[in-house]
Design a protein around this motif. Structure first.
Motif, PDB file in Angstrom:
ATOM      1  N   HIS A   1       0.839  -1.217   0.000  1.00 33.24           N
ATOM      2  CA  HIS A   1       0.000   0.000   0.000  1.00 33.24           C
ATOM      3  C   HIS A   1       0.868   1.258   0.000  1.00 33.24           C
ATOM      4  N   LEU A   2       1.886   1.247   0.881  1.00 33.67           N
ATOM      5  CA  LEU A   2       2.750   2.416   1.035  1.00 33.67           C
ATOM      6  C   LEU A   2       3.464   2.748  -0.264  1.00 33.67           C
ATOM      7  N   TYR A   3       3.930   1.690  -0.937  1.00 38.77           N
ATOM      8  CA  TYR A   3       4.601   1.920  -2.221  1.00 38.77           C
ATOM      9  C   TYR A   3       3.616   2.486  -3.240  1.00 38.77           C
ATOM     10  N   LEU A   4       2.412   1.911  -3.264  1.00 38.17           N
ATOM     11  CA  LEU A   4       1.419   2.390  -4.238  1.00 38.17           C
ATOM     12  C   LEU A   4       1.068   3.850  -3.970  1.00 38.17           C
ATOM     13  N   GLN A   5       0.982   4.212  -2.681  1.00 37.86           N
ATOM     14  CA  GLN A   5       0.683   5.616  -2.350  1.00 37.86           C
ATOM     15  C   GLN A   5       1.809   6.537  -2.812  1.00 37.86           C
ATOM     16  N   THR A   6       3.034   6.113  -2.562  1.00 34.05           N
ATOM     17  CA  THR A   6       4.185   6.911  -2.996  1.00 34.05           C
ATOM     18  C   THR A   6       4.183   7.093  -4.510  1.00 34.05           C
ATOM     19  N   LEU A   7       3.902   6.004  -5.223  1.00 34.14           N
ATOM     20  CA  LEU A   7       3.912   6.065  -6.688  1.00 34.14           C
ATOM     21  C   LEU A   7       2.741   6.891  -7.217  1.00 34.14           C
ATOM     22  N   ALA A   8       1.597   6.773  -6.560  1.00 34.85           N
ATOM     23  CA  ALA A   8       0.424   7.546  -6.988  1.00 34.85           C
ATOM     24  C   ALA A   8       0.712   9.034  -6.854  1.00 34.85           C
ATOM     25  N   LEU A   9       1.356   9.400  -5.757  1.00 29.42           N
ATOM     26  CA  LEU A   9       1.717  10.797  -5.525  1.00 29.42           C
ATOM     27  C   LEU A   9       2.665  11.279  -6.627  1.00 29.42           C
ATOM     28  N   HIS A  10       3.646  10.430  -6.942  1.00 25.42           N
ATOM     29  CA  HIS A  10       4.602  10.742  -7.997  1.00 25.42           C
ATOM     30  C   HIS A  10       3.879  10.929  -9.337  1.00 25.42           C
ATOM     31  N   ASN A  11       2.961  10.032  -9.626  1.00 28.55           N
ATOM     32  CA  ASN A  11       2.258  10.071 -10.913  1.00 28.55           C
ATOM     33  C   ASN A  11       1.327  11.273 -11.035  1.00 28.55           C
ATOM     34  N   LYS A  12       0.995  11.885  -9.909  1.00 29.10           N
ATOM     35  CA  LYS A  12       0.145  13.085  -9.951  1.00 29.10           C
ATOM     36  C   LYS A  12       0.849  14.229 -10.664  1.00 29.10           C
TER      37      LYS A  12
ATOM     38  N   PHE B   1      -5.711   1.783  -7.362  1.00 31.97           N
ATOM     39  CA  PHE B   1      -4.557   2.573  -7.788  1.00 31.97           C
ATOM     40  C   PHE B   1      -4.362   2.544  -9.304  1.00 31.97           C
ATOM     41  N   GLY B   2      -5.331   1.984 -10.006  1.00 32.71           N
ATOM     42  CA  GLY B   2      -5.254   1.972 -11.469  1.00 32.71           C
ATOM     43  C   GLY B   2      -4.067   1.196 -12.001  1.00 32.71           C
ATOM     44  N   CYS B   3      -3.718   0.096 -11.347  1.00 28.37           N
ATOM     45  CA  CYS B   3      -2.581  -0.665 -11.860  1.00 28.37           C
ATOM     46  C   CYS B   3      -2.986  -2.087 -12.266  1.00 28.37           C
ATOM     47  N   LEU B   4      -2.113  -2.708 -13.025  1.00 30.85           N
ATOM     48  CA  LEU B   4      -2.311  -4.102 -13.409  1.00 30.85           C
ATOM     49  C   LEU B   4      -2.004  -4.994 -12.217  1.00 30.85           C
ATOM     50  N   PHE B   5      -2.507  -6.214 -12.274  1.00 31.85           N
ATOM     51  CA  PHE B   5      -2.240  -7.149 -11.189  1.00 31.85           C
ATOM     52  C   PHE B   5      -1.975  -8.537 -11.756  1.00 31.85           C
ATOM     53  N   PHE B   6      -0.891  -9.154 -11.281  1.00 32.35           N
ATOM     54  CA  PHE B   6      -0.579 -10.540 -11.647  1.00 32.35           C
ATOM     55  C   PHE B   6      -0.111 -11.286 -10.412  1.00 32.35           C
TER      56      PHE B   6
ATOM     57  N   PHE C   1       4.017  13.749 -12.441  1.00 31.53           N
ATOM     58  CA  PHE C   1       5.018  13.317 -13.429  1.00 31.53           C
ATOM     59  C   PHE C   1       4.341  12.893 -14.725  1.00 31.53           C
ATOM     60  N   ARG C   2       4.849  13.392 -15.850  1.00 32.16           N
ATOM     61  CA  ARG C   2       4.342  12.974 -17.151  1.00 32.16           C
ATOM     62  C   ARG C   2       5.482  12.418 -17.991  1.00 32.16           C
ATOM     63  N   PRO C   3       5.295  11.337 -18.731  1.00 39.85           N
ATOM     64  CA  PRO C   3       4.060  10.554 -18.776  1.00 39.85           C
ATOM     65  C   PRO C   3       3.877   9.740 -17.508  1.00 39.85           C
ATOM     66  N   GLN C   4       2.654   9.332 -17.255  1.00 39.32           N
ATOM     67  CA  GLN C   4       2.349   8.471 -16.121  1.00 39.32           C
ATOM     68  C   GLN C   4       3.190   7.206 -16.196  1.00 39.32           C
ATOM     69  N   THR C   5       3.756   6.833 -15.081  1.00 42.38           N
ATOM     70  CA  THR C   5       4.576   5.626 -15.071  1.00 42.38           C
ATOM     71  C   THR C   5       3.709   4.440 -14.676  1.00 42.38           C
ATOM     72  N   PRO C   6       3.585   3.455 -15.562  1.00 39.99           N
ATOM     73  CA  PRO C   6       2.706   2.313 -15.249  1.00 39.99           C
ATOM     74  C   PRO C   6       3.189   1.528 -14.028  1.00 39.99           C
ATOM     75  N   ILE C   7       2.244   0.985 -13.302  1.00 35.91           N
ATOM     76  CA  ILE C   7       2.537   0.231 -12.078  1.00 35.91           C
ATOM     77  C   ILE C   7       1.881  -1.147 -12.178  1.00 35.91           C
ATOM     78  N   ILE C   8       2.633  -2.156 -11.816  1.00 36.14           N
ATOM     79  CA  ILE C   8       2.084  -3.513 -11.778  1.00 36.14           C
ATOM     80  C   ILE C   8       2.181  -4.039 -10.349  1.00 36.14           C
ATOM     81  N   LEU C   9       1.049  -4.400  -9.783  1.00 37.52           N
ATOM     82  CA  LEU C   9       1.039  -5.047  -8.471  1.00 37.52           C
ATOM     83  C   LEU C   9       1.269  -6.537  -8.708  1.00 37.52           C
TER      84      LEU C   9
END
Ligand code: GDP
Ligand code: MG
Length: 185
Positions: free
Chosen positions: A109-120, A155-160, A122-130
């Motif tokens: 969760h903490l990582y996803l929050q950090t990345l979400a903040l970054h993506n707010k 968090f709008g990311c892919l999941f595998f 940063f362009r282009p959006q950096t894709p995230i995979i959980l």
């Protein structure tokens, strides 16, 4: 023409070699190094220096297009600290947890929050995979697929889910998927 985040083109018609920087984040022990080694060597190495953080490089062909995949295998001992070292470097992120370890899932969760903040900002959006690792430990599963899916969609990311010690192809698949997402970004 599709573009990489760092401004390099990845169109096969271009002569500039495409580079894709992937970063593995997540709790210690979730299997980031094992996944990295599996992708690079097709082999599972059970014991890997838990404090080693490094960047590895591999020439790959993803969807008929050559790409230099650089993998940063991070080692954070206390969650997302000093994240500047990877935030603007990455073309895509993996947030790894272990399906048999609830703490590692909470840590994601903490990582996803950090990345979400970054993506707010940063362009282009950096894709995230959980990425839920240790699928071979299914009988000891503590993190359900549906909980992980809902976290990913929040968090709008892919999941595998994968395993670093089972087949190589599914590990390769998620790394290639990250490259594809980075190309689209
Ligand atoms: P890191 O701290 O995230 O880099 O985790 P490591 O890659 O060092 O792995 C931590 C431990 O989990 C090691 O003992 C690995 O052998 C083990 N491990 C890693 N991936 C898997 C997996 O897919 N399945 C199982 N059963 N063990 C794994
Ligand atoms: Mg490691």
């Amino acid at each position: 023409m599709s573009m990489f985040g760092k401004g390099k083109t990845c169109n096969s018609a271009d002569r500039i070699p495409a580079v894709c920087n992937l970063v593995l984040l997540g709790a210690m022990g979730s299997g980031k190094s094992a996944l990295t080694v599996k992708f690079l060597t097709k082999r599972f190495i059970g014991e890997y220096d838990p404090y080693l953080e490094d960047i590895y490089s591999s020439e790959e062909i993803v969807d008929q297009q050559p790409v230099t995949v650089r993998v940063m295998d991070t080692c954070d001992q206390e969650g997302p600290v000093n994240s500047e070292r990877y935030l603007s470097w990455a073309n895509a992120f993996f947030v790894v947890y272990s399906i048999d370890n609830m703490e590692s899932f909470k840590g994601s969760h903490l990582y996803l929050q950090t990345l979400a903040l970054h993506n707010k900002t940063f362009r282009p959006q950096t894709p995230i995979i959980l990425l839920g690792n240790k699928l071979d430990m299914d009988r000891y599963r503590l993190v359900s697929q549906s909980d992980a899916e809902s976290l990913a969609s929040r968090f709008g990311c892919l999941f595998f889910e994968v395993s670093a010690c089972l087949d190589f192809l599914s590990v390769k698949h998620v790394f290639y998927e990250a490259v594809r997402r980075a190309r689209e970004a």
